[in-house]
Structures are given as structure tokens and as C-alpha cells.
Design a protein around this motif. Structure first.
Motif, mmCIF file in Angstrom:
data_model
loop_
_atom_site.group_PDB
_atom_site.id
_atom_site.type_symbol
_atom_site.label_atom_id
_atom_site.label_comp_id
_atom_site.label_asym_id
_atom_site.label_seq_id
_atom_site.Cartn_x
_atom_site.Cartn_y
_atom_site.Cartn_z
ATOM 1 N N ALA A 48 40.873 48.008 46.510
ATOM 2 C CA ALA A 48 40.604 47.540 47.873
ATOM 3 C C ALA A 48 39.108 47.413 48.119
ATOM 4 O O ALA A 48 38.665 46.510 48.836
ATOM 5 N N ASP A 49 38.329 48.306 47.506
ATOM 6 C CA ASP A 49 36.877 48.228 47.672
ATOM 7 C C ASP A 49 36.297 47.077 46.857
ATOM 8 O O ASP A 49 35.351 46.420 47.286
ATOM 9 N N ILE A 50 36.879 46.835 45.657
ATOM 10 C CA ILE A 50 36.414 45.695 44.862
ATOM 11 C C ILE A 50 36.668 44.397 45.628
ATOM 12 O O ILE A 50 35.830 43.502 45.687
ATOM 13 N N ALA A 51 37.841 44.314 46.266
ATOM 14 C CA ALA A 51 38.152 43.126 47.062
ATOM 15 C C ALA A 51 37.140 42.978 48.195
ATOM 16 O O ALA A 51 36.638 41.878 48.456
ATOM 17 N N ASP A 52 36.813 44.084 48.872
ATOM 18 C CA ASP A 52 35.815 44.023 49.950
ATOM 19 C C ASP A 52 34.468 43.542 49.414
ATOM 20 O O ASP A 52 33.786 42.742 50.056
ATOM 21 N N LEU A 53 34.098 44.054 48.226
ATOM 22 C CA LEU A 53 32.838 43.634 47.616
ATOM 23 C C LEU A 53 32.824 42.118 47.419
ATOM 24 O O LEU A 53 31.874 41.435 47.796
ATOM 25 N N LEU A 54 33.912 41.599 46.853
ATOM 26 C CA LEU A 54 33.967 40.159 46.589
ATOM 27 C C LEU A 54 33.917 39.355 47.894
ATOM 28 O O LEU A 54 33.409 38.240 47.931
ATOM 29 N N GLU A 55 34.460 39.944 48.980
ATOM 30 C CA GLU A 55 34.422 39.245 50.269
ATOM 31 C C GLU A 55 33.022 39.252 50.873
ATOM 32 O O GLU A 55 32.648 38.339 51.600
ATOM 33 N N GLU A 70 36.749 41.614 34.592
ATOM 34 C CA GLU A 70 38.124 41.117 34.626
ATOM 35 C C GLU A 70 38.864 41.718 35.812
ATOM 36 O O GLU A 70 39.095 42.923 35.866
ATOM 37 N N ILE A 71 39.286 40.880 36.722
ATOM 38 C CA ILE A 71 39.935 41.333 37.943
ATOM 39 C C ILE A 71 41.375 41.757 37.617
ATOM 40 O O ILE A 71 42.025 41.174 36.743
ATOM 41 N N ASP A 72 41.879 42.807 38.304
ATOM 42 C CA ASP A 72 43.270 43.194 38.041
ATOM 43 C C ASP A 72 44.184 42.777 39.192
ATOM 44 O O ASP A 72 43.732 42.255 40.220
ATOM 45 N N GLY A 73 45.476 43.007 39.004
ATOM 46 C CA GLY A 73 46.470 42.520 39.962
ATOM 47 C C GLY A 73 46.276 43.097 41.348
ATOM 48 O O GLY A 73 46.336 42.376 42.349
ATOM 49 N N GLU A 74 46.026 44.400 41.394
ATOM 50 C CA GLU A 74 45.936 45.025 42.710
ATOM 51 C C GLU A 74 44.750 44.472 43.507
ATOM 52 O O GLU A 74 44.853 44.257 44.711
ATOM 53 N N THR A 75 43.644 44.220 42.820
ATOM 54 C CA THR A 75 42.492 43.646 43.517
ATOM 55 C C THR A 75 42.850 42.259 44.063
ATOM 56 O O THR A 75 42.533 41.928 45.206
ATOM 57 N N LEU A 76 43.529 41.476 43.242
ATOM 58 C CA LEU A 76 43.979 40.153 43.692
ATOM 59 C C LEU A 76 44.766 40.268 44.983
ATOM 60 O O LEU A 76 44.573 39.500 45.921
ATOM 61 N N ASP A 98 47.821 37.881 33.423
ATOM 62 C CA ASP A 98 47.868 39.334 33.209
ATOM 63 C C ASP A 98 47.870 40.064 34.552
ATOM 64 O O ASP A 98 48.629 41.011 34.757
ATOM 65 N N ALA A 99 46.986 39.622 35.451
ATOM 66 C CA ALA A 99 46.841 40.299 36.733
ATOM 67 C C ALA A 99 48.140 40.205 37.533
ATOM 68 O O ALA A 99 48.615 41.196 38.087
ATOM 69 N N VAL A 100 48.707 39.024 37.567
ATOM 70 C CA VAL A 100 49.889 38.807 38.402
ATOM 71 C C VAL A 100 51.089 39.587 37.873
ATOM 72 O O VAL A 100 51.912 40.079 38.645
ATOM 73 N N ILE A 111 50.663 37.041 47.821
ATOM 74 C CA ILE A 111 49.560 36.258 47.245
ATOM 75 C C ILE A 111 49.876 34.778 47.240
ATOM 76 O O ILE A 111 49.051 33.927 47.546
ATOM 77 N N ILE A 112 51.113 34.486 46.885
ATOM 78 C CA ILE A 112 51.467 33.114 46.544
ATOM 79 C C ILE A 112 51.734 32.247 47.762
ATOM 80 O O ILE A 112 51.555 31.034 47.735
ATOM 81 N N GLU A 113 52.144 32.867 48.896
ATOM 82 C CA GLU A 113 52.729 32.040 49.955
ATOM 83 C C GLU A 113 51.755 31.065 50.599
ATOM 84 O O GLU A 113 52.180 30.036 51.103
ATOM 85 N N ASP A 114 50.450 31.377 50.554
ATOM 86 C CA ASP A 114 49.503 30.466 51.205
ATOM 87 C C ASP A 114 48.743 29.578 50.224
ATOM 88 O O ASP A 114 47.817 28.877 50.616
ATOM 89 N N LEU A 115 49.129 29.618 48.946
ATOM 90 C CA LEU A 115 48.379 28.836 47.953
ATOM 91 C C LEU A 115 48.828 27.380 47.916
ATOM 92 O O LEU A 115 49.913 27.029 48.349
#
Lengths: 459, 459
Positions: A48-55, A70-76, A98-100, A111-115
Motif C-alpha cells: 500500500a505504501d509502494i502504491a502511494d509512492l508511485l502515486e 518489479e511490481i507485485d500483485g498486491e501493489t497493483l 506474474d503479478a496478476v 483491477i480489471i473493471e475500469d481498464l
């Protein structure tokens, strides 16, 4: 040496969230494409913090980080929508799949619904067959429904089981979900009939029947129910997890409190932003163009209501020309009405959202708001009457502004409550539209009452 | 027969919340002091719904219901603060002490902390000795701290335990808490070192060591931490329960997600109400006097800022006297600035609350808001320029309002972001005070820019 110190400092980080030191050190290492340092600094961070960093960083910095990390699934799954597509485009197909594959079906759905279609297809293709089927089935439920929110991995057993049978069965299963809090009891038609907490199973002897230690209060959720109602039920009834059923009453999934908590926060956030006329702006990482596009319509609506107020003023141009003090004082009456109206409507909008304002008490609440408006109206009428009198040395000007103040604050209390209630009955989200209507009413009434009374009394 | 139908209808109730039918039927039976019917109608209701019912009716109806219905502990703990004291005064000492004794210590703390001294004493006296001690210890922690929020009943065992030892010990205990989700592993000094979910214990063989199946990510909470930070951690890291430690690092309690969820909702609610200038108004059941007293100070602050804006207008009385169209158009510029400023500040206030706006991205966010203000400023400058020109047939008037619009929307974006950030650095809640400052700035700048430019250009 200086570099070393920075990395040291970064480890002594805030307990929660991302320290500035660490962010700067990561960005510096990413710019130098120093993979070892980037990964060492990011290793202790929660997804969750990695995601915040990327934001929090800008596009080029994001790209630099993702080149070496390499980003992992949970960060995604933690990433804000506004940058998800951009991040997905930066990932190689191998890293993405791998992540998914690490994720549970409900997270993949989220993740997928808004892509876009092609990104959606890429992710579905990366999944194993049974996971893909689960995701596709979830996507067949309406957006923002319980069916989209639920996990399909359920832990359920027949109602005649004993504690011992349940434990033996749980031990034999290879594929238990990561987080589950109940064993759901089902009848032979796979309809849920009760929930047993894991604590109760662990606290009783092997020969105790599960149905004898099931929870007193038991609720099922329909897969088509709105997620906002689901979040309400979790919050109101302190649920920890609840079984989801299809239209035949069959168990099809389970919703857990952490998902409900996210929805509850999103709903409150949505109300805050809508009340402020920011639409459904999602994040600080939105670009200037996207942000302008979301906010401009609300400013346009505000412009229209402001022009209506100006039309009211223009009815009294002659009065103002003869008595310029009116122009000086008139914004006060409108502004006080707008503020009082916003107070009433905010309380009403939230009470509707939390189901505290209902058919049973709506008249009582309207009466209260009108009375509060009257009392505040009288208080500020006295204050402004004196101010107007002293400032311009004209007692009758004071009397006019005092009378207009009372009228406008009473109207503000009335409009601030009635408008959201009516919008809600009409199935329009009151958070979205009430503000505009209420301030239009208080502007029009404020200017009309003040200038109209002035025209009659002062000239 | 008609009565019978009403009771029937009441059973076919809303799935969530209280149906109007049922409320009316309960009130009718309570008025007639028909205890059997009241209790029959209330029996299927969840304590949270009974609490909502008591909040929605008026004082005399509440008294009538409580005369025939014995309230239980859970309902007491669900009651909104605003009516708690009133309800407590209505209860006989016997009913009150029965109700309170059912509760866990954290719920008693929640009930007791806002009561008057004599009511507080009555409840403490009703408790058994060890419960009273637990409550008094919790009350020794600061208000809104983790120590007040936690349950003191913990489920913990030594780190060398196996699954089998844990199960045997859990089965032997008589006093397991109602809800627990982890067994916390502690070292010999009773410092928590890991958390094992009950699901993992149930899913592994008796000889597996607990420390081998402990959760990867493990966080402890300090008893003095602010509850808002605790709620943030639960939401950010998807915690389900977390051990609480004292200043020596010893395990003293546990906080579960349902408590965190309540805090999270309260925090969002508080921000909404504070942004609207409603202080910390708690509920629809507040009385007129209490509500007026909470809202009037905010209206007084607004009056002061409105008078400042009027002083700016009064600088230009002569200009307005010569050119009355200015009085007609001037509220538009101020209103658009106020709205754009509110948009920016709402986004900033929420981003600060959710820790998304940090030292790392504050300059980027300010730049974005100023750019958004500029783009929207240009858009609405063109629109209003044309409106002003056409309406009053004066192209220069259009030019003046257009220029003032751009200036005010840029300032709105800047003030809407900088003011909350600065207030936050000064440890003032930005939700509470930003609105006043921002609208003062946009009013003053709006009137000054428009009327000042007009004085220079048009006369």
C-alpha cells in the motif's frame, strides 16, 4: 558517505506512510538506475505504501522506478485508478501476468473493471482457466454490486457437522483462502443457514455441533445488492464477513469487512467531494486536463446560478444607483444565507447517507432546521442591524438588512433540508445537486428580500 | 383488525434499517403502554436499529418506549451521545446495571467517557470489581487514544507453541472474548512478536509451530497513539486486529477492525461537517438550542469575513454610483472564486487526512491547482466576458470581468491548496478553518480585482 547517511535515515522512517527522506533516496537511486539501492529501500515497504509512492511522484519518475523494480500483485491492486493504465503500459507482459496471478479473484475484478478492452484482455489471458472463469462471472454482475465485491472462495460445510469434522476438513484442504473468519453452514440445497466464527470452533470440544455455536444474528447479502448498502450493513450490524447468495438463495461468495471498509470510506469520500462540487475526482495524481474537465462543469453550473442572482440584482439597478450603500451590504445577506443553507444541507445529506433521516423523522428535522434558522436569523439580524445603522448612520437601513437576514436564514434552513430530501426521493444523489439548488435559493431570496425591502422602505 | 394488519406489515420490513410502518406501530403501542406489542415489534430488531429508533423519535416518545421496553447493553452502546444522558436518566438503576454488565470493557469505556460524574459513578458502581478496574485503567489513557479504543481481553500465547497446544489451551478457557481473529505470540517478557490468524491454526496439523505460520506483516500499536492514526493503519494495511503495547512494549490489549471502522467513519464525518462549518454536530436528535449554539459561531465568523468583503466594496462606492452594472456583476466574480477555492481546498483537506498529500508532492499539487485555476479562469473569462459585453453592451466591461475572473480563479487554486497545507503544519485541523480563510481571500481578491480594474479602465 552522504549517500549512505540518506539510506540510513530512510530506514528510521515514519511508522505510517512514506517518509520524505525515503522517497527522495528512492528517486535519486531510480534516476541513477541503481536497481540494488531502489530495491533495498523499497523492500521494507508495504504494498500500500509502494502504491502511494508511485502515486506521489510524476510520470517520468514512475517510469524510472518501474524500470528497476518489479511490481507485485498486491501493489497493483492498491494503485489508484488514475495511474493504473499508465503503470500497466510500463510493465512487461511477463511482470504483469506474474503479478496478476498472485491475486484473489475479487482483487483481479477490482483491477480489471475500469481498464480498456485490450488491457483487460491481456490480464484475462494471463490468468489460469478457473481464475479467468471466476473473474468473468464476477464481471457479469452489475458495477458497484455485491457480486463484484465478493470473493468466490468460500469456506462452507453442512449444518450437521461437529467441531471435529470441521477441523479435519479444514486441515485436509490445500486451497483455503488467505483470510476467512467464519465457516458458513449450508443446507443440502447449498443455501446458507448460519455462520460459525473460527474463535468458537477453536474454543469448543470436537463433539460440539456447529449449529449449536452458530452466531445469533445471521445475515445474507444478495449478489445484486448495491455495495453502498452492503457497507452500511457491515457498519450498522458490526459484521465481520457475510455470505453472498444468488437469486435462488444459493451461496456464491463471501464479503469480508476489509472490503466493506474500503467501500464505506469511498462513499464518505464521494459525498465530501460531491458536496464541494468536485464530481468524483479520484486523486492527486490526476493530470491538469482531467482535473479541469471534472471541475469545469460544476463551475459552469455555479456561473449559471450566479447569473440568476445577478438578474435579481439588476431588477433593482435604480434603487442601487440612488443608494449605493445597498451594493456594499447586499453580499452579506446572500453570503450568510448560503452558509446557513450549507450547514443544514450537509447535515441532511449525511443523515440520508447513513439512513438516520427517514420518513419517520423528516418533519421533526425540518421543523428543527427552520427553528434553528429563525434563532440564528434573529441573532444576526440584531448584529447586522446595528452594524448597518452605525456604519451608514441610517437606522432604517439597519432595519431592512435585519429583516432580510431573518427571512434568508429561515429560508436557508427550510431549503437546506427539503431540497436534499426531495432529491433523494427523486433518486438523484443529494450530495451531488443540493448545494447548487440551495445556494441559488439563498442568493435569490437574499438579494430580493434585501433590495426589495430597501426599495419599499428607503426610497 | 386494522391494528393486526399494521403489525403484519411491520414484519415485512426493509432489509436494512427501520421501516416507517414498524416505527409507527411501535409508537402507537408505546403510547397505549401496550408492553406486549411493543416488545413483540422490537424483538426482531438488531440493537443498532433499536438505537436508531430511539434517536429518531422525540423525547416523550422515547420515555414511553423505555417505560415498557427493557433496554439491553448493546443498545446502550449503540446510542448516539446526544441522547445518552437523557436515556440513562430514564432507566431504573437495576435495568442500567444489568445492561452495563453485559458489555466488554471497551464498550463500557465508550459509553462512560462523556457522561456527567454522577452518571459515570453509577455505572462504575454497577460493574464487578475486575471490570471496574479495567474500565478505570482504560480511562487513564488520553481521550481518542488507542488505549481507550482497545479491548483488554487478549488471546496470546508463547512463541514456541504448536497448533495443538494452542487449540488445547483455547478449549480449556472459559473466558474467551466474543470476537477475536488472531492468537498473538509473545516472548517471555510479554512483548508481542507475531500474529497467527485463526484460519491458519485451523488449517494446519497439530504439530506445526505457530511461529512458522505467523503473518508476514505484523504491526503493534502504542496505547498512546491517536485513534485516527490507528484507523489509518487498519485501512492502509488491511489489518483485522492488532496488538496494543504500553510504553515498555508489553502487550496490554487488542484493537479489532470493527472499532477501527467506526473511527474511520467518524473521522470522515467530522471532516464533512467541519468543512461545512457545522462544528462537530453529532446528530439529528440534538435540540434546537444545542444546534444553534454549535452553528452560530461559524456564521459569526462568516459574517466577519463578509463584512471584510463589504469594506472592500465600500472603497469603490463612487465607482459603483457612476456605473451600477458593476454592482450587478460583482457577486459573480466572488462566487466563482469561492467555488473554485472550495474545490481545491476540499481535495487538499481530504488528501492531507488520507496522508496522500505529503512533503514529497506538495509543490507538484500546488502547481497543478494553479494550472487548473488558470485554465478554468480562461474558460470562464471568455464566457463571462461575452455575457458582460452583450448584457450591458460594453466591451470594456466584458474585458474587466474577464480579467478579474482569471485573477480570482488562479488565486483560488493557490489559496485553496496553500492554506490547508499551512494550517496542517501549524497543527490546526485544516477541515475546520480552511473554508473561512479561502473564501475571505477569494471574496476580497474578487471584489478588489473587478472593481479596481473597473475604476481604472471604465471611468
Amino acid at each position: 558517505m552522504a549517500e549512505e547517511t540518506t539510506t540510513e535515515d530512510a530506514r528510521e522512517d515514519d511508522r505510517y506512510g512514506l517518509g520524505r527522506e525515503r522517497v527522495l533516496a528512492i528517486l535519486e537511486a531510480a534516476e541513477a538506475q541503481d536497481a540494488a539501492t531502489v530495491n533495498e529501500l523499497m523492500e521494507p515497504l508495504h504494498p500500500a505504501d509502494i502504491a502511494d509512492l508511485l502515486e506521489q511522484v510524476d510520470s517520468s519518475e514512475r517510469a524510472a522506478i518501474l524500470k528497476v523494480h518489479e511490481i507485485d500483485g498486491e501493489t497493483l491492486s492498491e494503485l489508484d485508478e488514475s495511474i493504473r493504465e499508465e503503470v500497466f503500459d510500463l510493465l512487461s507482459p511477463g511482470v504483469l501476468s506474474d503479478a496478476v496471478r498472485e491475486l484473489e479473484s475479487d482483487d483481479v475484478v477490482d483491477i480489471i473493471e475500469d481498464l480498456e478492452d485490450d488491457q483487460q484482455k491481456a490480464i484475462l489471458d494471463a490468468l489460469e482457466d478457473n481464475d479467468r472463469l471466476a473473474v468473468q462471472q464476477a464481471l457479469s454482475y452489475p458495477e458497484y454490486s455485491a457480486g463484484r465485491l465478493m470473493q468466490r472462495e468460500v469456506v462452507a460445510g453442512p449444518e450437521h457437522w461437529t467441531v471435529g469434522e470441521a477441523i479435519d476438513w479444514l486441515r485436509s484442504r490445500e486451497d483455503l483462502p488467505d483470510d476467512f473468519y467464519h465457516v458458513t453452514l449450508v443446507d443440502p440445497r447449498y443455501h446458507p443457514v448460519g455462520n460459525v466464527t473460527l474463535g468458537k470452533i477453536l474454543g469448543h470440544r470436537r463433539d460440539v455441533k456447529l449449529k449449536d455455536i452458530a452466531e445469533d444474528s445471521f445475515r445474507t447479502i444478495e449478489a445484486t445488492e448495491k455495495e453502498a448498502d452492503v457497507a452500511y450493513a457491515f457498519n450498522q450490524y458490526h459484521l465481520i464477513s457475510a455470505p453472498v447468495v444468488d437469486e435462488d438463495g444459493k451461496l456464491v461468495g463471501v464479503i469480508t469487512i476489509d472490503d466493506a471498509m474500503i467501500v464505506l470510506e469511498e462513499e464518505a469520500e464521494e459525498d465530501i467531494l460531491r458536496l464541494a462540487g468536485v464530481g468524483d475526482e479520484s486523486s492527486l495524481s490526476d493530470k491538469v486536463v482531467a482535473t479541469t474537465r471534472r471541475r469545469a462543469p460544476w463551475l459552469a453550473v455555479n456561473l449559471a446560478t450566479a447569473i440568476i442572482a445577478s438578474l435579481v440584482i439588476s431588477l433593482f439597478e435604480d434603487t442601487i444607483a440612488q443608494y449605493v450603500a445597498l451594493a456594499v451590504l447586499m453580499p452579506i445577506v446572500a453570503s450568510m444565507g448560503g452558509n446557513a443553507g450549507t450547514q443544514s444541507l450537509t447535515v441532511a445529506v449525511r443523515a440520508i447517507a447513513t439512513k438516520d433521516l427517514t420518513g419517520s423523522n423528516v418533519l421533526r428535522v425540518i421543523r428543527r432546521e427552520v427553528l434553528v434558522g429563525t434563532v440564528n436569523g434573529v441573532i444576526f439580524a440584531v448584529v447586522m442591524g446595528l452594524v448597518g445603522w452605525v456604519w451608514f448612520g441610517a437606522p432604517m437601513l439597519g432595519a431592512v438588512i435585519a429583516a432580510a437576514m431573518i427571512i434568508n436564514l429561515v429560508v436557508a434552513g427550510l431549503a437546506g433540508t427539503v431540497i436534499p430530501v426531495v432529491l433523494d426521493r427523486l433518486k438523484v444523489d443529494p450530495a451531488l445537486a443540493s448545494g447548487t439548488f440551495v445556494t441559488t435559493v439563498t442568493d435569490v431570496v437574499g438579494f430580493f428580500a434585501f433590495l426589495g425591502l430597501a426599495a419599499v422602505v428607503l426610497l
